[in-house]
Design a protein around this motif. Structure first.
Motif, mmCIF file in Angstrom:
data_model
loop_
_atom_site.group_PDB
_atom_site.id
_atom_site.type_symbol
_atom_site.label_atom_id
_atom_site.label_comp_id
_atom_site.label_asym_id
_atom_site.label_seq_id
_atom_site.Cartn_x
_atom_site.Cartn_y
_atom_site.Cartn_z
ATOM 1 N N GLU A 276 0.830 -1.207 0.000
ATOM 2 C CA GLU A 276 0.000 0.000 0.000
ATOM 3 C C GLU A 276 0.867 1.261 0.000
ATOM 4 O OE1 GLU A 276 -2.489 1.909 3.482
ATOM 5 O OE2 GLU A 276 -3.585 0.223 2.591
ATOM 6 N N LEU A 277 1.926 1.245 0.775
ATOM 7 C CA LEU A 277 2.835 2.391 0.840
ATOM 8 C C LEU A 277 3.431 2.699 -0.546
ATOM 9 C CD1 LEU A 277 4.204 4.080 3.328
ATOM 10 C CD2 LEU A 277 6.216 2.813 2.597
ATOM 11 N N TYR A 278 3.946 1.673 -1.225
ATOM 12 C CA TYR A 278 4.537 1.881 -2.551
ATOM 13 C C TYR A 278 3.472 2.282 -3.579
ATOM 14 C CZ TYR A 278 9.198 0.380 -1.185
ATOM 15 O OH TYR A 278 10.433 0.313 -0.596
ATOM 16 N N TYR A 279 2.299 1.696 -3.505
ATOM 17 C CA TYR A 279 1.213 2.091 -4.405
ATOM 18 C C TYR A 279 0.903 3.582 -4.229
ATOM 19 C CZ TYR A 279 -3.371 2.748 -6.415
ATOM 20 O OH TYR A 279 -4.422 3.253 -7.140
ATOM 21 N N PHE B 114 2.843 5.903 -3.018
ATOM 22 C CA PHE B 114 3.968 6.702 -3.518
ATOM 23 C C PHE B 114 3.913 6.784 -5.045
ATOM 24 C CE2 PHE B 114 8.171 7.022 -5.380
ATOM 25 C CZ PHE B 114 8.624 8.197 -4.810
ATOM 26 N N ASN B 115 3.741 5.650 -5.700
ATOM 27 C CA ASN B 115 3.748 5.619 -7.164
ATOM 28 C C ASN B 115 2.599 6.404 -7.777
ATOM 29 O OD1 ASN B 115 6.108 4.089 -7.407
ATOM 30 N ND2 ASN B 115 4.984 2.167 -7.271
ATOM 31 N N THR B 116 1.506 6.524 -7.069
ATOM 32 C CA THR B 116 0.352 7.297 -7.557
ATOM 33 C C THR B 116 0.338 8.707 -6.971
ATOM 34 O OG1 THR B 116 -1.088 6.335 -5.858
ATOM 35 C CG2 THR B 116 -1.051 5.249 -8.026
ATOM 36 N N ARG B 117 1.420 9.058 -6.316
ATOM 37 C CA ARG B 117 1.668 10.412 -5.780
ATOM 38 C C ARG B 117 0.666 10.840 -4.705
ATOM 39 N NH1 ARG B 117 5.597 8.596 -7.837
ATOM 40 N NH2 ARG B 117 6.663 9.491 -9.622
ATOM 41 N N LYS B 118 0.173 9.883 -3.968
ATOM 42 C CA LYS B 118 -0.675 10.182 -2.812
ATOM 43 C C LYS B 118 0.233 10.323 -1.597
ATOM 44 C CE LYS B 118 -4.478 7.691 -4.889
ATOM 45 N NZ LYS B 118 -5.166 6.410 -4.947
ATOM 46 N N ILE B 119 1.086 11.359 -1.648
ATOM 47 C CA ILE B 119 2.168 11.460 -0.666
ATOM 48 C C ILE B 119 1.670 11.720 0.745
ATOM 49 C CG2 ILE B 119 3.914 12.024 -2.378
ATOM 50 C CD1 ILE B 119 3.712 14.928 -1.598
#
Length: 116
Positions: A10-13, A15-20
């Motif tokens: 979930e963390l990487y997802y 990050f990759n979708t820019r939901k920082i």
């Protein structure tokens, strides 16, 4: 803590979708985060958010976790990291390791290492 694999997928997802903001919410207030672009570290939620905001104006990255290992409060993740500039020119495509220092169910520290 919830399932470790689910937590980091979930963390990487996010990050990759820019939901920082969702990623930063998983960090301790006093987090120490490796600055992979310029070296050194950024600190606290504000420092991480400013770093990523600046980074995303220069590159487009995607990081996929491949293997996740945990030993006490240290989580080591083998990742496939692909980085393009904003014109879609490939800058790097490599395997690296991410090291997360956990404090309870929050990330207290982050470092980057090259594959052995």
């Amino acid at each position: 803590m919830e399932n470790l694999k689910t937590f980091f997928q979930e963390l990487y997802y996010n990050f990759n979708t820019r939901k920082i903001d969702l990623v930063i919410a998983r960090m301790t207030d006093d987090v120490k985060w490796a600055n992979g672009m310029e070296g050194g570290y950024v600190f606290r939620h504000k420092g991480v958010k400013e770093y990523w905001t600046r980074q995303f104006t220069m590159i487009r990255s995607n990081v996929t976790p491949l293997e996740i290992e945990q030993e006490k409060d240290l989580v080591k993740i083998k990742v496939h990291q692909v980085v393009h500039d904003l014109n879609e020119t490939l800058l790097s495509d490599e395997i690296v390791y991410h090291y997360f220092r956990m404090r309870g169910d929050r990330i207290a520290g982050f470092d980057i290492g090259k594959a052995p």
